[in-house]
Design an enzyme around this catalytic site. Structure first.
Site, PDB file in Angstrom:
ATOM      1  N   ASP A  53      11.653  15.679 -34.571  1.00 30.75           N
ATOM      2  CA  ASP A  53      12.503  14.495 -34.613  1.00 30.75           C
ATOM      3  C   ASP A  53      13.288  14.287 -33.331  1.00 30.75           C
ATOM      4  O   ASP A  53      14.041  13.325 -33.197  1.00 30.75           O
ATOM      5  CB  ASP A  53      13.464  14.546 -35.805  1.00 30.75           C
ATOM      6  CG  ASP A  53      14.390  15.753 -35.756  1.00 30.75           C
ATOM      7  OD1 ASP A  53      14.507  16.377 -34.688  1.00 30.75           O
ATOM      8  OD2 ASP A  53      15.001  16.068 -36.789  1.00 30.75           O
ATOM      9  N   ASP A  94      15.160  19.632 -32.905  1.00 35.05           N
ATOM     10  CA  ASP A  94      13.961  20.308 -32.412  1.00 35.05           C
ATOM     11  C   ASP A  94      13.923  20.366 -30.887  1.00 35.05           C
ATOM     12  O   ASP A  94      12.866  20.610 -30.303  1.00 35.05           O
ATOM     13  CB  ASP A  94      12.697  19.587 -32.921  1.00 35.05           C
ATOM     14  CG  ASP A  94      12.504  19.772 -34.420  1.00 35.05           C
ATOM     15  OD1 ASP A  94      12.758  20.892 -34.899  1.00 35.05           O
ATOM     16  OD2 ASP A  94      12.117  18.816 -35.087  1.00 35.05           O
ATOM     17  N   CYS A 137       0.840  -1.196   0.000  1.00 28.14           N
ATOM     18  CA  CYS A 137       0.000   0.000   0.000  1.00 28.14           C
ATOM     19  C   CYS A 137       0.875   1.245   0.000  1.00 28.14           C
ATOM     20  O   CYS A 137       2.104   1.167  -0.053  1.00 28.14           O
ATOM     21  CB  CYS A 137      -0.920   0.007   1.217  1.00 28.14           C
ATOM     22  SG  CYS A 137      -0.019   0.107   2.775  1.00 28.14           S
ATOM     23  N   ASP A 193       6.947  19.959 -37.391  1.00 28.81           N
ATOM     24  CA  ASP A 193       8.115  20.195 -38.222  1.00 28.81           C
ATOM     25  C   ASP A 193       7.861  19.543 -39.582  1.00 28.81           C
ATOM     26  O   ASP A 193       7.005  18.654 -39.703  1.00 28.81           O
ATOM     27  CB  ASP A 193       9.352  19.597 -37.544  1.00 28.81           C
ATOM     28  CG  ASP A 193      10.614  19.879 -38.326  1.00 28.81           C
ATOM     29  OD1 ASP A 193      10.745  21.013 -38.846  1.00 28.81           O
ATOM     30  OD2 ASP A 193      11.459  18.984 -38.433  1.00 28.81           O
ATOM     31  N   CYS A 218       3.616   1.424   2.617  1.00 28.46           N
ATOM     32  CA  CYS A 218       4.841   0.714   2.249  1.00 28.46           C
ATOM     33  C   CYS A 218       5.714   1.588   1.358  1.00 28.46           C
ATOM     34  O   CYS A 218       6.935   1.680   1.546  1.00 28.46           O
ATOM     35  CB  CYS A 218       4.500  -0.585   1.523  1.00 28.46           C
ATOM     36  SG  CYS A 218       3.520  -1.756   2.472  1.00 28.46           S
TER      37      CYS A 218
END
Length: 857
Positions: free
Chosen positions: A749, A753, A132, A539, A135
């Site tokens: 890319d 960029d 949980c 682009d 923890c």
């Protein structure tokens, strides 16, 4: 990156399963019996008799809690079923330490540790008993206090712990030992171990659910006559049925509900109100009150409600577990692709023994037969085949690979044997980078998930107050005999689990669906931000277009045919590495013209002008117009002048602004002009159409000339465009949009960029050649099917709707159910069914995202 089972520990036995529950009562312990912490040396320890054995305690609080739990019948919590955050015993530690040390070897560090820079590294650990949020908090706090550890992120949903630390200051074994010291046995993430843990978790939950279901049915057999004919049943028989119900409920509470009590206890120890707290209080209160009534022989018993609630709750948790495992990121499926062993070659063509993949090194020669999986990133040195890269890129069609081509770890060889030279292994492979970015995205908590967790915590606190008030009101003014039943119903009917699951379940399912399509979310906020995108900045080169020269047209100006001219040009360019040369050669290969029989001699490269060569004793030039025309006998364009005017008209008709013209000629004049231009990606038009259907505004911004960008913008019907823009200018363009209130998605890319990808609120890199782990984008598309960008926007918006539906349902349900329970209209067993159904609805609604289609479906 985790290897497969056979290669994770080639020379060591499997890591032991260490019991973290501490020593039994009859064995003298080194620390506090309750919490496991060292006993104080400065003052005498406290002692008390527990179950007839003398035990030591570090403080009065631990002593009082242990005595209280044993007196209330909860002594079993110090046994094997429930694990407190206590150190493992000394014998188990001695057994585990050699295995921990093995992870410090260079071979296994290369498999599991991902270097971030010269000093810092990152590793993903898989604790075996994380349950949980308490923890996760304890693990983060404890590991974060170690020297050299910079950050620790524990994810409860995936049961992973990501640690970034200065590798020189802490070995991997020290991290594992530190987790064991607080009761969490962990190992570097390994898919096979994760699978075994999943099976173990499912089996354990099924066993507990089966016990609860059987207990519920048997107890209801005794409860039903009491409900319908209590007045006509002999008091002795009534008491006998109560004792039978108690005995049948006992294994349900002690065994089936033990994870609930364990989670609640951990939450209270960490002073955190987790989801198990109200549930444990409801089950415990109902069972204890019923037990007291049975012992006294008078009063109401609720054994049927307790067993029914536990059974339905475990059913909901089991279905939730299956959904969570089904909607994982896909990292397990990716890493499972790696084989355990491979065939290593001493020299090219000479076979050697099969060795574990973990022992491969860069430069090794290996053979991958048809039907096998590539074990490492490598380069083909012999053979040709087709590889299925769908697990890495989402591309379903096999791709051809021959000598000199790169191949990636995890790809499936479909047709012929290949001999490969290993380039990257372990954590350096592209597969490992994909797994790393997936884990990073899962580890980062989106804002929505953080807010939901905070609201759920406050909700539990308010719920406890409301339950107490309802119990007091019924006890003092309405009906004291029903006070406990109403209190239990209020605790049980609420659904904090549904509230807490509403956001992470939907985000996990959507992320898994996108990763299966080859779009990897590398930042936790990506999906949430994508849902609000208003503008998309694209682009041109490498995004909407392929970014490489392709032959668009051949204009013939002499007597030779177009094919003959192309074959001659490819013969002259066959050894060239320039993009123009590759474009011409690829065009000739596509038409079957690459194998000319002409004899070529003395190829001369004139920088900035072109090539000159002798073919069958005749000189030819290929390149700029003036360079080719100078070869004519008159030293000028001559005869070619009229052809040049004709070619100008033909080129104008080609409608390709910004194209590159390559001229071919000999002493007699110009023979042909090759028009090379960038080509659109296969799905560019589809992407833009889908983006428009989603109502976002598209922008085409590129560093190409304004004329070229304008032509492409007209071709793609993009109204807003700008050319001749520097990388910094792109960033400023996005900044202007943001000042006007736009939420911008930048698509590029991922390399040149970088400024615009960083400036935009969310960004996607298209097939970036840079290492994925270093990509600055918030998501990475691993293939060229760019229409998936629109799918990501559509999926993000649908996920936002699902999250809102889940949160709306959770709140609406609780607003209606809690008052009904507080006023006595909902009993405990009805509350258990309602809570379980509420959680199931939230998870099932999120599960729909796994099967979501595409925009327009």
């Amino acid at each position: 990156m985790p290897p497969s089972p056979a290669c994770s520990l080639p020379d060591l036995p499997n890591p032991p399963l260490v019991r973290a529950s501490g020593a039994p009562a009859a064995v003298a312990q080194d620390g506090c019996f309750h919490c496991g912490q060292p006993l104080p040396a400065a003052e005498p320890a406290l002692h008390a008799s527990i179950d007839g054995h003398e035990q030591s305690f570090c403080c009065g609080g631990c002593q009082a809690l242990a005595q209280t739990l044993h007196a209330a019948g909860f002594g079993h919590l110090y046994g094997d079923q429930v694990r407190f955050a206590r150190p493992i015993d000394e014998a188990a530690r001695r057994e585990a330490e050699p295995v921990w040390a093995a992870y410090d070897t260079d071979e296994l560090r290369a498999q599991f540790v991902r270097p971030l820079d010269e000093r810092r590294a990152e590793i993903t650990l898989a604790p075996e008993n994380i349950r949980c949020a308490a923890c996760a908090w304890l693990i983060e706090q404890h590991l974060g206090s170690l020297p050299g550890v910079e950050s620790v992120i524990a994810n409860v949903a995936t049961r992973r712990v990501m640690v970034r630390w200065r590798a020189a200051e802490q070995p991997v074994s020290a991290l594992l030992a530190a987790l064991a010291a607080i009761g969490y046995l962990a190992w570097p993430f390994e898919v096979s171990r994760s699978d075994r843990q999943d099976r173990h978790a499912r089996r354990g939950l099924l066993m507990r659910m089966a016990v609860a279901m059987l207990g519920m049915m048997q107890v209801m057999m005794y409860a039903w006559p009491i409900y319908t004919h209590e007045a006509s049943i002999d008091p002795g028989q009534l008491q006998l049925m109560r004792w039978a119900s108690l005995l049948l409920t006992l294994p349900v509470v002690l065994y089936s509900a033990s994870p609930i009590f364990a989670g609640a206890w951990r939450s209270l120890r960490q002073r955190h109100l987790g989801m198990d707290v109200p549930v444990a209080l409801g089950v415990g209160a109902g069972f204890l009150a019923s037990t007291v009534a049975t012992l006294r022989g008078a009063g109401e018993v609720y054994f049927d409600s307790v067993t029914m609630f536990v059974a339905f709750l475990l059913l909901a948790r089991y279905l939730e577990l299956r959904v969570r495992q089904a909607s994982r990121s896909g990292a397990e499926m990716l890493a499972r692709q790696l084989p355990a062993t491979c065939e290593r070659l001493r020299t090219e063509g000479e076979a050697s023994e099969r060795v574990p993949v973990a022992r491969l090194r860069a430069g090794d020669l290996i053979r991958v037969k048809a039907g096998e999986v590539v074990p490492a990133d490598a380069t083909v040195v012999a053979g040709a085949s087709e590889l299925d890269e769908s697990m890495l890129t989402g591309e379903s069609r096999p791709v051809p690979r021959g000598i000199g081509d790169p191949v990636l770890a995890g790809c499936f060889n479909t047709s012929s044997p290949l001999e490969l030279r290993v380039a990257k292994v372990g954590a350096a492979t592209r597969l490992a980078e994909i797994v790393a970015v997936l884990d990073r995205a899962l580890a980062e908590k989106p804002r929505l998930a953080t807010v939901a967790d905070r609201v759920a915590g406050w909700f539990v606190a308010i719920l406890l107050v409301l339950a107490a008030l309802a119990g007091v009101v019924w006890w003092a003014w309405i009906d004291p005999s029903r006070a406990l039943l109403v209190t239990v119903a209020v605790l049980v009917v609420s659904c904090p689990c549904a509230l807490s699951l509403a956001t992470p379940a939907a985000l996990a399912a959507a992320g898994a669906a996108l990763s299966r399509r080859g779009l990897l979310l590398t930042r936790g906020h990506a999906l949430e931000t994508l849902a609000g995108v208003t503008d998309v900045m694209l682009d041109k080169t490498g995004t909407l277009t392929q970014g490489r020269f392709m032959l668009a047209q051949t204009v013939v100006l002499g007597d030779a045919s177009a094919d003959a001219c192309l074959q001659l040009a490819a013969l002259m360019e066959r050894s060239g590495e320039h993009p123009i040369a590759r474009g011409i050669v690829e065009a000739a290969q596509a038409r079957g013209l690459a194998g000319g029989t002409q004899a070529i001699d003395t190829v001369r490269n004139v920088p900035g002008q072109g090539l000159e060569a002798e073919v069958d004793g005749q000189r030819y030039r290929l390149g700029r117009r003036e360079f080719v025309a100078a070869l004519a006998a008159s030293g000028s364009v001559g005869e070619a002048g009229g052809h040049a005017r004709d070619s100008a008209a033909a080129l104008a008709a080609s409608q390709r602004s910004g194209a590159t013209l390559v001229w071919l000629g000999n002493a007699a004049g110009v023979l042909a002009v090759f028009v090379l231009a960038d080509a659109e990606r296969e799905q560019s038009v589809q992407l833009l159409a889908e983006l428009r259907s989603l109502g976002v505004t598209c922008h085409l911004v590129s560093g190409d000339t304004p004329e070229t960008v304008g032509w492409w913008a007209g071709y793609f019907h993009i109204a807003r465009h700008e050319g001749g823009v520097t990388p910094e200018g792109k960033r400023e363009y996005v900044e202007r949009l943001q000042r006007d209130g736009a939420v911008v998605l930048a698509v590029g890319d991922g390399i040149n960029d970088a400024p615009v990808l960083a400036q935009a609120q969310v960004s996607i890199a298209i097939g970036s050649g840079a290492p994925l782990a270093q990509a600055g984008a918030d998501a990475v598309l691993t293939h060229g099917r760019i229409a998936e960008v629109a799918s990501a926007l559509w999926m993000a918006r649908r996920t936002r709707r699902v999250v809102r539906q889940n949160l709306g349902w959770a709140f609406t349900y609780n607003v209606i159910a809690i008052p009904l329970a507080a006023t006595g209209y909902v009993t405990a067993w009805m509350a258990g069914i309602g809570m379980s159904v509420s959680s199931l609805l939230v998870v099932a609604n999120a599960w729909r995202l796994l099967r979501a289609g595409k925009p327009g479906d």
